[in-house]
Design a protein around this motif. Structure first.
Motif, short mmCIF file in Angstrom:
data_model
loop_
_atom_site.label_atom_id
_atom_site.label_comp_id
_atom_site.label_asym_id
_atom_site.label_seq_id
_atom_site.Cartn_x
_atom_site.Cartn_y
_atom_site.Cartn_z
N PHE A 75 -3.53 13.18 24.74
CA PHE A 75 -2.44 14.04 25.19
C PHE A 75 -2.58 15.34 24.41
CE2 PHE A 75 1.93 15.64 24.45
CZ PHE A 75 2.13 16.11 25.74
N PRO B 88 -1.05 18.74 23.94
CA PRO B 88 -0.09 19.83 24.08
C PRO B 88 -0.50 21.07 23.30
CG PRO B 88 0.69 18.28 22.45
CD PRO B 88 -0.55 17.68 23.05
N GLU B 89 -0.11 22.21 23.83
CA GLU B 89 -0.27 23.44 23.07
C GLU B 89 1.03 23.60 22.27
OE1 GLU B 89 -0.90 26.93 25.46
OE2 GLU B 89 -1.00 28.21 23.68
N HIS C 130 8.80 18.86 27.27
CA HIS C 130 9.82 18.61 28.29
C HIS C 130 9.49 17.34 29.08
CE1 HIS C 130 6.84 20.37 30.95
NE2 HIS C 130 6.94 21.56 30.38
N GLY D 277 8.32 16.92 31.90
CA GLY D 277 6.99 16.94 32.53
C GLY D 277 5.93 16.42 31.56
N HIS D 278 6.02 16.86 30.31
CA HIS D 278 5.10 16.33 29.30
C HIS D 278 5.27 14.83 29.13
CE1 HIS D 278 5.35 20.63 27.84
NE2 HIS D 278 4.05 20.46 28.02
N THR E 238 -3.27 18.35 34.71
CA THR E 238 -2.52 18.62 35.94
C THR E 238 -3.38 19.40 36.94
OG1 THR E 238 -1.47 20.30 34.57
CG2 THR E 238 -0.17 18.38 35.11
N ARG F 218 1.63 17.69 38.72
CA ARG F 218 2.61 17.84 37.67
C ARG F 218 4.00 17.45 38.19
NH1 ARG F 218 3.60 22.31 34.61
NH2 ARG F 218 1.40 22.57 34.34
N LEU F 219 4.85 17.12 37.29
CA LEU F 219 6.22 16.79 37.67
C LEU F 219 7.02 18.07 37.89
CD1 LEU F 219 8.74 14.94 37.92
CD2 LEU F 219 8.95 15.12 35.43
N MET G 62 10.74 24.08 34.21
CA MET G 62 10.05 23.24 33.25
C MET G 62 9.06 24.03 32.39
SD MET G 62 10.33 19.72 33.89
CE MET G 62 9.48 19.10 35.32
N SER G 63 8.68 25.22 32.82
CA SER G 63 7.65 25.90 32.06
C SER G 63 8.18 26.27 30.68
CB SER G 63 7.19 27.13 32.83
OG SER G 63 7.16 28.25 31.98
N LYS G 64 7.34 26.04 29.67
CA LYS G 64 7.76 26.31 28.30
C LYS G 64 8.13 27.78 28.13
CE LYS G 64 4.20 24.13 26.64
NZ LYS G 64 3.13 23.66 25.76
P1 ATP Z 1 4.09 24.51 30.59
O1 ATP Z 1 3.53 25.05 31.86
O2 ATP Z 1 5.39 23.84 30.73
O3 ATP Z 1 4.08 25.49 29.50
P2 ATP Z 1 1.65 23.43 29.81
O4 ATP Z 1 0.85 22.72 30.83
O5 ATP Z 1 1.25 24.78 29.43
O6 ATP Z 1 3.15 23.33 30.22
P3 ATP Z 1 0.65 22.02 27.59
O7 ATP Z 1 1.22 21.94 26.24
O8 ATP Z 1 -0.58 22.78 27.77
O9 ATP Z 1 1.78 22.59 28.51
O10 ATP Z 1 0.55 20.59 28.24
C1 ATP Z 1 0.17 19.42 27.59
C2 ATP Z 1 -0.13 18.39 28.63
O11 ATP Z 1 1.03 18.11 29.39
C3 ATP Z 1 -1.18 18.87 29.60
O12 ATP Z 1 -2.10 17.83 29.81
C4 ATP Z 1 -0.40 19.20 30.83
O13 ATP Z 1 -1.18 19.04 31.96
C5 ATP Z 1 0.76 18.21 30.76
N1 ATP Z 1 1.92 18.73 31.47
C6 ATP Z 1 2.55 19.90 31.26
N2 ATP Z 1 3.55 20.08 32.14
C7 ATP Z 1 3.56 18.98 32.93
C8 ATP Z 1 4.35 18.56 34.05
N3 ATP Z 1 5.34 19.30 34.54
N4 ATP Z 1 4.06 17.36 34.61
C9 ATP Z 1 3.08 16.60 34.12
N5 ATP Z 1 2.30 16.94 33.09
C10 ATP Z 1 2.52 18.11 32.50
#
Ligand code: ATP
Ligand code: MG
Length: 561
Positions: A35, A37-38, A44, A46-47, A234, A264-265, A272-274
């Motif tokens: 897993f 994450p950045e 959230h 979605g994560h 995703t 993605r969810l 949901m975007s950070k």
């Molecule tokens: P955001 O767009 O919310 O900033 P991100 O994809 O940039 O999310 P990351 O920290 O890069 O966030 O994501 C970590 C992991 O979580 C990645 O594998 C990403 O694909 C997954 N992820 C992020 N958002 C979702 C979501 N809405 N549904 C399912 N998986 C997600």
């Protein structure tokens, strides 16, 4: 079937791929996910889907799942986020053992691999300006143009790239690019950027580096270094997959991980975007990342969601290959389902109205038995004090009742739950004409649990005025007024925030058994919903967050189907 393919979770296309790989012994039977994450914000829901998927697969296949911080972009990343992510993953019930990694751990190796690609003529330093690079990129219908720097000698490329690393150049003066194909129909294959110069202090490597690798370059290599077999991400990365494979292949790496994409969810009434969540925090639309209206894991936790309910939600929604929108009512249904089984029932009056029982003896206190959870008899009973003055909900009284109103109104009877039937005789008002008190009489023959057979249509909750504890309740509604606040690109999603998403009720009266509740404890307030004690509660002031009201719109939807 292989012995380790047996699983309790429902099958899906990702598990089908893994089952196939196990059959062909592709990775000597290993299943290893991560897993990634950045650390640029809080996690959230979605994560949570991604966490449940990656850790769940590892668990079910006797495999491993790493936690990896994808920290290649120093400008936006912070230690605060790293710590919150660790806490949230653990809280969800998953464990990475000793496998917590950072992409920044691999900066040296990534640098050495870049040198290798330069040496093999597969990467070059481009000194074009950002605008020139953009112009040469072409469009989806038009092929790109090769940069005049594309055919620099290996020596010059090495000298420039090392100079980039050694801080000889300004930010943006050069980039390192993969030498692939400027006419590829896939824009991501048109000599993508591998490194850029950026003087920014990194949360772990400090000022050691002034060049940082791009995600598309760092990610496949990080996966390979950790021995990842299935790199699940995703859908928006599907088009990056050829590039993922290209780096691994051109570096002649064996046992290459494979990227698999899933939808993605997206949740209705939720963003949901950070980046957008950060905007809400920074601009004060919410009280913080853990505001109970936020779809963050810490927000849901504070709101009263349990890890079990979130895991169960992730399982219910499954994984798909196509993007869609999940009804937030399903998430709410899942927490109700969980709390229904384990939250003790209590009585709490949110908007109190005093009732005086005129024929009840002054000073008398009765101790009544109340059941803690009709769903679970092992949760036992508790004692409720009853006395001459009680509070009921303002909403449970009408001076002029509408049709089918079975609660209290002049001349009518209701049962006070676990107590007696009372009858409303008199309405007391203040100078402004507002109802301040109701005078009732009780029927001593109707005590609950004594075999009294007389019944009335309405039963309402109450608390003994003398014994009640004052508390605050925070009720939440949808945070946005439209299902998809991002649908209209012209509009600022913040203009679609529901102005009444938070209702604070500071004069609630709750039953005395709640005197010593602790942060995070969960209850069903009878007829009002599930509530969770807020961490900001103090000894003098208990604050409850309503997780969800009782009415389940999802159950209704399900019934109709
Ligand atoms: P955001 O767009 O919310 O900033 P991100 O994809 O940039 O999310 P990351 O920290 O890069 O966030 O994501 C970590 C992991 O979580 C990645 O594998 C990403 O694909 C997954 N992820 C992020 N958002 C979702 C979501 N809405 N549904 C399912 N998986 C997600
Ligand atoms: Mg990201």
């Amino acid at each position: 079937m292989e012995e380790n393919t047996s699983t309790t979770a429902p099958s899906n296309f990702i598990r089908d791929i893994i089952n196939g790989d196990l059959e062909t012994n592709k990775y000597e039977g290993r299943v290893h996910t991560r897993f990634p994450p950045e650390p640029n914000g809080y996690l959230h829901i979605g994560h949570a889907k991604s966490i449940c998927l990656n850790f769940g697969i590892a668990r079910d296949y006797n495999g491993l799942c790493n936690l990896r911080f994808d920290d290649t972009n120093p400008a936006k990343e912070e230690v605060e986020y790293v710590e919150s992510i660790e806490e949230d993953v653990k809280w969800l019930g998953f464990d990475w053992d000793d496998r917590m990694y950072y992409a920044s751990d691999y900066f040296n190796q990534l640098y050495n691999f870049a040198i290798q690609l330069i040496n093999e003529g597969k990467a070059y330093v481009d000194s074009s300006t950002a605008d020139e690079t953009k112009d040469m990129r072409g469009t989806t219908t038009e092929s790109g143009k090769e940069s005049p720097n594309r055919n620099r000698s290996t020596e010059e490329n090495l000298r420039l790239f090392m100079g980039m690393k050694d801080g000889e150049f300004e930010d943006g003066a050069h980039i390192l690019r993969a030498k692939i194909d400027m006419s590829s129909p896939n824009m991501h294959m048109r000599d993508p950027v591998m490194y850029r110069i950026k003087r920014a202090t990194h949360h772990r490597t400090g000022d050691r580096w002034c060049i940082y690798p791009m995600y598309d370059y760092a990610h496949p290599i990080s996966d390979w270094i950790e021995g990842i077999t299935h790199s699940i991400c995703t859908l928006e990365f599907e088009i990056h997959r050829p590039l993922y494979d290209w780096f691994l292949k051109e570096l002649h790496l064996e046992n290459r991980p494979q990227q698999i994409e899933f939808a993605r969810l997206n949740l209705s009434y939720t963003v949901m975007s950070k980046r957008k969540l950060l905007e809400l925090v920074q601009e004060g639309f919410v009280s913080g990342w853990d505001d109970p209206r936020m779809p963050t894991i810490c927000g849901l936790r504070r709101r009263g969601y349990t890890p079990e309910s979130i895991r169960s939600f992730a399982e219910k929604i499954g994984v798909a290959k196509r993007d869609g929108m999940i009804d937030v009512a399903l998430l709410e249904h899942t927490i109700r389902e969980d709390l229904n089984k384990r939250a003790p029932r209590v009585m709490a009056v949110l908007k109190p109205l005093k009732v005086v029982i005129t024929n009840y003896p002054d000073g008398k206190i009765e101790e009544l038995d109340a059941i803690n959870n009709p769903e679970d008899s092992s949760m036992g009973k508790r004692i409720l004090p009853f006395s001459k003055e009680v509070y009921i909900e303002q909403d449970d009284f009408r001076e002029v009742p509408p049709k089918k109103f079975y609660r209290l109104y002049p001349g009518n009877e209701v049962r006070l739950r676990y107590a007696y039937i009372i009858k409303c005789n008199e309405v007391i008002k203040n100078a402004e004409g507002e109802v301040t008190e109701i005078h009732c009489t009780y029927d001593p023959e109707t005590k609950s649990g004594t075999g009294s057979t007389r019944s009335v249509k309405g039963t309402i909750h109450w608390v003994s005025a003398e014994h009640a504890i004052k508390a605050e309740a925070r009720l939440y509604d949808r945070f946005f007024v439209t299902e998809d606040p991002l649908a209209d690109k012209e509009k600022d999603f913040k203009d679609l925030i529901n102005p009444s998403s938070l209702e604070m009720l500071s004069n609630c009266q709750i039953e005395p058994s709640l005197a010593n509740v602790k942060a995070g404890e969960k209850f069903q307030f009878e007829r009002q919903g599930y509530f969770c004690v807020d961490p900001l509660s103090t000894e003098g002031k208990i604050i409850f967050n309503r997780t969800v009201p009782l009415r389940d719109s999802w159950a209704k939807i399900e019934k109709k189907q």
